[in-house]
Design an enzyme around this catalytic site. Structure first.
Site, PDB file in Angstrom:
ATOM      1  N   SER A   1       0.842  -1.215   0.000  1.00  0.00           N
ATOM      2  CA  SER A   1       0.000   0.000   0.000  1.00  0.00           C
ATOM      3  C   SER A   1       0.868   1.252   0.000  1.00  0.00           C
ATOM      4  CB  SER A   1      -0.897   0.014   1.238  1.00  0.00           C
ATOM      5  OG  SER A   1      -1.824  -1.029   1.172  1.00  0.00           O
TER       6      SER A   1
ATOM      7  N   GLY B   1      -5.976  -3.527  -7.780  1.00  0.00           N
ATOM      8  CA  GLY B   1      -7.124  -2.698  -7.411  1.00  0.00           C
ATOM      9  C   GLY B   1      -6.674  -1.339  -6.891  1.00  0.00           C
TER      10      GLY B   1
ATOM     11  N   ASP C   1      -6.704  -8.151   4.475  1.00  0.00           N
ATOM     12  CA  ASP C   1      -5.896  -8.968   3.559  1.00  0.00           C
ATOM     13  C   ASP C   1      -5.307 -10.204   4.242  1.00  0.00           C
ATOM     14  OD1 ASP C   1      -6.430  -7.192   1.535  1.00  0.00           O
ATOM     15  OD2 ASP C   1      -4.549  -6.091   1.760  1.00  0.00           O
TER      16      ASP C   1
HETATM   17  C1  S3P Z   1      -5.514  -1.319  -0.048  1.00  0.00           C
HETATM   18  C2  S3P Z   1      -6.720  -1.348   0.577  1.00  0.00           C
HETATM   19  C3  S3P Z   1      -7.478  -2.575   0.834  1.00  0.00           C
HETATM   20  C4  S3P Z   1      -6.645  -3.833   0.657  1.00  0.00           C
HETATM   21  C5  S3P Z   1      -5.767  -3.752  -0.559  1.00  0.00           C
HETATM   22  C6  S3P Z   1      -4.859  -2.555  -0.499  1.00  0.00           C
HETATM   23  C7  S3P Z   1      -4.859  -0.017  -0.260  1.00  0.00           C
HETATM   24  O1  S3P Z   1      -8.559  -2.608  -0.059  1.00  0.00           O
HETATM   25  O2  S3P Z   1      -7.458  -4.963   0.599  1.00  0.00           O
HETATM   26  O3  S3P Z   1      -4.995  -4.922  -0.671  1.00  0.00           O
HETATM   27  O4  S3P Z   1      -3.649   0.007  -0.539  1.00  0.00           O
HETATM   28  O5  S3P Z   1      -5.530   1.010  -0.124  1.00  0.00           O
HETATM   29  P1  S3P Z   1      -9.932  -1.878   0.344  1.00  0.00           P
HETATM   30  O6  S3P Z   1      -9.567  -0.614   0.983  1.00  0.00           O
HETATM   31  O7  S3P Z   1     -10.704  -1.660  -0.898  1.00  0.00           O
HETATM   32  O8  S3P Z   1     -10.589  -2.824   1.314  1.00  0.00           O
END
Ligand code: S3P
Length: 423
Positions: free
Chosen positions: A20, A91, A312
């Site tokens: 992140s 994502g 996660d």
């Molecule tokens: C992340 C937020 C999380 C997590 C992803 C990384 C990020 O997703 O599951 O692996 O870096 O902001 P969500 O915030 O959509 O739950």
């Protein structure tokens, strides 16, 4: 890849940089003026997707191992990409970048792999559209590919229906370009790396409870950033040490930001022998060495505000629960269904195939621990966290466990199997 029973995992390990945080260094470094230098950058495929997308918008980004130099273009210096921006499996790249693209003076397309093209994007389309953005899901299914026409944006106060750092961050990034303040309130606090890094880059941000408020700014100041080890990667070794007989592992330099440390809370509640030795702070992110020993564990309940702090880690926590006495209940975790795979479904089916007593619920799992596991063939669904979770399960199961699509660990932890072998 095949796994058989192991005992006595011993030694020290340093896990790769936080995913992140690594993503966010690319986004903010690109928008800053001057050169941002990052040490400990995660060289996983997801973060390389973020680099490629910003390079495609004219940002010079150099990488030497885990050091990255980003020659920022300033808030208004990105160039229109000539091709669709490819977020790969990520994502975070897709959603956070959409917040920036929503305000650019050009139109862009964002797409990714088969998994990304199935993940819900309505959660960012709704608030960004309220801010004035023009975002279209090209296939009309609320998923990528997205066509994003940048527009002048207006600040909003958004009550997010989900505790999601990706949604929150997309809105806060768009808020950098809005007229007036932008705020996001979430049902529970999700990871706050964006807020902490905004502050480091000199962006006016105010956080209170589960609300973050940003004010537009003209300049971001380039930074030197040291990325701590990813607690989500450390989680596999924490669980491996707890459930593999006669083990003791020290994991060095792990980020223990309180919005991410739910795994430690769960381990303690289950009776784990775990020592967390705080180190100096890496700038605003707290860091620690974590030592874990094989432990007798009991079931627990995981719910509510704890869920975003370990979202996660829930696949590997499900494995952990199979080795605890009594029942573990995971609830309020419906978000698991819209990750890289449907993690409630995949974990339940595969753990059951290995002999575990697991029941899927609408928002989690109920796991009756203590049943011995046996080997099985496990399809990773090309989900890195599924592959790593079943590698640890397979090392604690009778017979042989084969994981297909095991190479998908390159998304977040390219050397995972080598590091595991070494221990
Ligand atoms: C992340 C937020 C999380 C997590 C992803 C990384 C990020 O997703 O599951 O692996 O870096 O902001 P969500 O915030 O959509 O739950």
């Amino acid at each position: 890849m095949k796994f058989t029973k192991r005992t006595a995992l011993r030694g020290e390990i340093t896990v790769p940089g936080d995913k992140s945080i690594s993503h966010r260094t690319i986004l903010l470094g690109s928008l800053a003026e001057g050169m941002t230098e990052v040490h400990g950058f995660l060289q996983g495929a997801d973060c390389l997707s973020s680099i490629a997308c910003f390079q495609a918008m004219g940002v010079t980004i150099e990488r030497e191992g885990d050091t990255v130099r980003i020659h920022g273009k300033g808030l208004h210096g990105l160039q229109a990409p000539t091709q669709p921006l490819d977020a790969g499996n990520s994502g975070t790249t897709t959603r956070l970048m959409a917040g920036i693209l929503a305000a650019q003076p050009f139109t862009s397309t964002v797409t990714g792999d088969a998994s990304i093209q199935k993940r819900p994007m309505k959660r960012i389309i709704i608030p960004l559209t309220q801010m004035g953005a023009n975002i279209v899901s090209i296939r009309g299914n609320d998923c990528a590919p997205l066509r994003i026409q940048g527009m002048p944006l207006t600040g909003i106060h958004y009550q997010s229906p989900v505790a999601s750092a990706q949604v929150k961050s997309a809105i806060l990034l768009a808020g950098l370009y809005a007229d007036g303040e932008t705020s996001v309130t979430e049902p529970y606090l999700s990871r706050n790396h964006t807020e902490l890094m905004f502050r480091a880059f000199g962006i006016p941000i105010h956080c209170e409870g589960t609300t973050a408020t940003v004010h537009p700014t003209e300049h971001l100041t380039a930074q030197q950033i040291i990325v701590p080890g990813d607690i989500s990667s450390a989680a596999y070794f924490i669980v491996a040490a707890l459930i593999t007989p006669n083990s003791c592992i020290t994991i060095r330099n792990v980020g223990i930001n309180p919005t991410r440390d739910g795994i430690l809370e769960v381990c303690r509640a289950m009776g784990a022998d775990l020592t967390v030795e705080p180190l100096r702070r890496e700038q605003s992110e707290p860091v620690a060495d974590i030592t874990v020993r094989t432990s007798a564990l009991k079931g627990t309940v995981i719910e509510g505000s704890l869920i975003p702090k370990l979202i996660d880690e829930l696949p590997i926590i499900a494995v952990l629960a199979c080795f605890a006495s009594g029942t573990t209940i995971i609830r309020d975790a419906q978000e698991l269904k819209v990750k890289e795979s449907n993690r409630i479904d995949v974990m339940t089916r595969h753990l059951t195939a290995m002999g575990a007593d697991v029941e899927a619920t609408d928002d989690g799992m109920i796991i009756h621990g203590g049943k011995p596991l046996h080997g099985a063939v496990i399809d990773s669904h090309l989900d890195h966290r599924i592959a790593m979770s079943f590698a640890i399960a397979g090392m604690n199961a009778d017979g042989e466990t084969e994981i297909t699509g095991a190479e998908c660990v390159t998304i977040s932890y390219p050397d995972f199997y080598q590091d595991l072998k070494r221990l």
